[in-house]
Design an enzyme around this catalytic site. Structure first.
Site, PDB file in Angstrom:
ATOM      1  N   ASP A 251      -7.885  -3.834   0.847  1.00 27.05           N
ATOM      2  CA  ASP A 251      -6.566  -3.847   0.218  1.00 27.05           C
ATOM      3  C   ASP A 251      -6.448  -2.657  -0.732  1.00 27.05           C
ATOM      4  O   ASP A 251      -7.176  -2.576  -1.731  1.00 27.05           O
ATOM      5  CB  ASP A 251      -6.376  -5.151  -0.551  1.00 27.05           C
ATOM      6  CG  ASP A 251      -4.970  -5.303  -1.127  1.00 27.05           C
ATOM      7  OD1 ASP A 251      -4.209  -4.317  -1.129  1.00 27.05           O
ATOM      8  OD2 ASP A 251      -4.637  -6.412  -1.576  1.00 27.05           O
TER       9      ASP A 251
ATOM     10  N   ASN B 198      -5.903  -3.602  -7.918  1.00 24.66           N
ATOM     11  CA  ASN B 198      -7.283  -4.047  -7.716  1.00 24.66           C
ATOM     12  C   ASN B 198      -8.288  -3.222  -8.509  1.00 24.66           C
ATOM     13  O   ASN B 198      -9.499  -3.431  -8.378  1.00 24.66           O
ATOM     14  CB  ASN B 198      -7.651  -3.997  -6.232  1.00 24.66           C
ATOM     15  CG  ASN B 198      -6.837  -4.983  -5.414  1.00 24.66           C
ATOM     16  OD1 ASN B 198      -6.361  -5.991  -5.929  1.00 24.66           O
ATOM     17  ND2 ASN B 198      -6.676  -4.697  -4.135  1.00 24.66           N
TER      18      ASN B 198
END
Length: 437
Positions: A286, A291
């Site tokens: 991802d 993140n």
């Protein structure tokens, strides 16, 4: 137990019928926003479409609000397809999906409290000294809360939205209309891979295992931090891990932060991407900027969200190594063979399209051939790639998507490069690549 101010989020639709109703309302808003002629053009996927099809801002806002309220697979597809969706989607579909990436709603206390009681038991609050009811983050699958346990551990609790896991398949089936907006391309491999990834991301036991494996590979060092799992506070719907302080990494682009921090953060992100592929053979696929966190005081990058982590087959690893070597050497014959091995080209592709694709690959590898740090802030490379890619797409050069595992790795690389551009960073890619080539 100290309680933070409560959020005013709306409940996540959990039943299949309710979610279908919301998606239907979104489709109705879309139809009203672009009119009958535009709807026909959209349904045709741009084939013979007029150039005047426009989605007015008010309708766009209604559609976005409706889909972000649903969360789950609908929102995740927006994240998967909007990294640079303008080269694949009609402008209308790209606008809709692109605005969903950072627009998740949180669930209200009326949904959160019963969920906590179900997962932790009736007296769940006795397990905590403090529980922050206001989430520190919200995404497509769940939201994150900060908490301090009764024994003094500071945790981040990733709490899954109710009904999201059960709605994945029906949501994906209900997205058939959106998929028809894709122009001249078979998206079934992407949808199948997205369905697989969503089921994996909703499996918090699998994510806990991936997080522990990844943490073991990264280790304890001065460059990266991976939170540890706390199994005694984790359940099927809650993943408990260390709470990590840090700044959203893309905020380093703001004027108050130094070029030194921007360059260090960008180089570390590129370093971990290469480690994942060439040493770990385990990639968190991802590319969302959310993140990554950056710690100004320590200079470490915090790595988060391992729901979409999966191993990379040796053939894919060697294929990317060969492709990078060939691109850096500007060896077109070797680039062609590597592109076929990775599924980016076919042997029956017309020669003119093959040459155009190799030209685009050569252009895309400019930063890998540059000696010394490549200044992403001073480069117009992305603009040149986009313009050339758009031209090739309009000419029908991209009629088939590559193997999904190759495609999602490509998106991870693209996400890292886009972060470098966002940060206007200088990155020495030849130096970072040297150990693996």
């Amino acid at each position: 137990m100290t309680q933070a101010s409560l959020t005013g989020g709306r409940a996540v639709p959990s039943s299949r019928l309710n979610r279908l109703w919301h998606l239907g309302r979104a489709t109705t808003d879309l139809a009203a926003g672009i009119g009958v002629r535009g709807l026909i053009d959209l349904a045709r996927g741009g084939e013979g479409a007029s150039n005047s099809t426009q989605l007015n801002p008010a309708a766009l806002q209604r559609v976005t609000n409706r889909l972000s309220h649903m969360r789950g697979a609908v929102m995740k597809m927006g994240q998967l397809m909007s990294m640079d969706g303008s080269d694949v989607l009609t402008p209308e579909a790209a606008a809709i999906l692109g605005t969903l990436c950072n627009n998740a709603e949180s669930m209200p206390l009326s949904q959160l409290a019963p969920l906590l009681e179900t997962e932790y038991g009736k007296d769940w609050n006795r397990r905590f000294r403090r529980f922050g009811f206001t989430p520190v983050a919200a995404a497509s699958i769940g939201q994150v809360h900060r908490a301090e346990t009764a024994d003094g551990r500071h945790l981040a609790l990733k709490i899954q939205f109710p009904g999201v896991r059960e709605s994945i398949d029906s949501d994906m089936d209900n997205l058939v209309f959106i998929s028809r907006a894709i122009k001249g391309m078979d998206l079934q491999p992407m949808f199948a891979e997205a369905r697989r990834q969503l089921h994996q991301e909703a499996d918090y036991e699998a994510e806990a295992n991936a997080l522990e494996t990844y943490r073991g590979l990264v280790g304890e060092g001065a460059d990266f931090f991976v939170p540890d799992v706390h199994r005694d506070f984790s359940t099927g719907r809650i993943l408990a891990m260390d709470f990590a302080e840090g700044l959203a990494i893309d905020r380093l682009a703001e004027p108050e932060f130094t070029r030194r921090d921007r360059d260090r953060a960008a180089n570390l992100v590129m370093e971990i991407v290469l480690l994942e592929l060439f040493e770990f053979s385990l990639v968190q696929t991802d590319p969302n900027f959310g993140n990554f966190l950056y710690q100004i005081d320590t200079g470490r990058v915090v790595l988060l969200d391992f729901g979409s982590t999966h191993p990379v087959p040796p053939a894919i690893v060697s294929g990317y190594r060969d492709l990078i070597r060939a691109a850096m050497a500007e060896d077109r014959a070797a680039m062609y063979q590597s592109a076929i091995a990775l599924g980016f080209a076919r042997e029956d592709t017309p020669p003119a399209q093959t040459e155009a694709m190799l030209d685009l690959m050569r252009l895309s590898s400019e930063m890998m051939r540059h000696q010394g740090p490549y200044d992403f802030g001073a480069s117009d490379l992305f603009k040149r790639i986009y313009e050339r890619g758009r031209q090739l797409h309009d000419e029908g050069a991209f009629s088939q998507l590559p193997d999904p595992s190759s495609m999602f790795l490509y998106r991870k690389f693209l996400g890292a490069f886009m972060l470098c551009r966002r940060l206007r960073a200088r990155v020495d890619l030849p130096r970072l690549l040297e150990p693996y080539l």
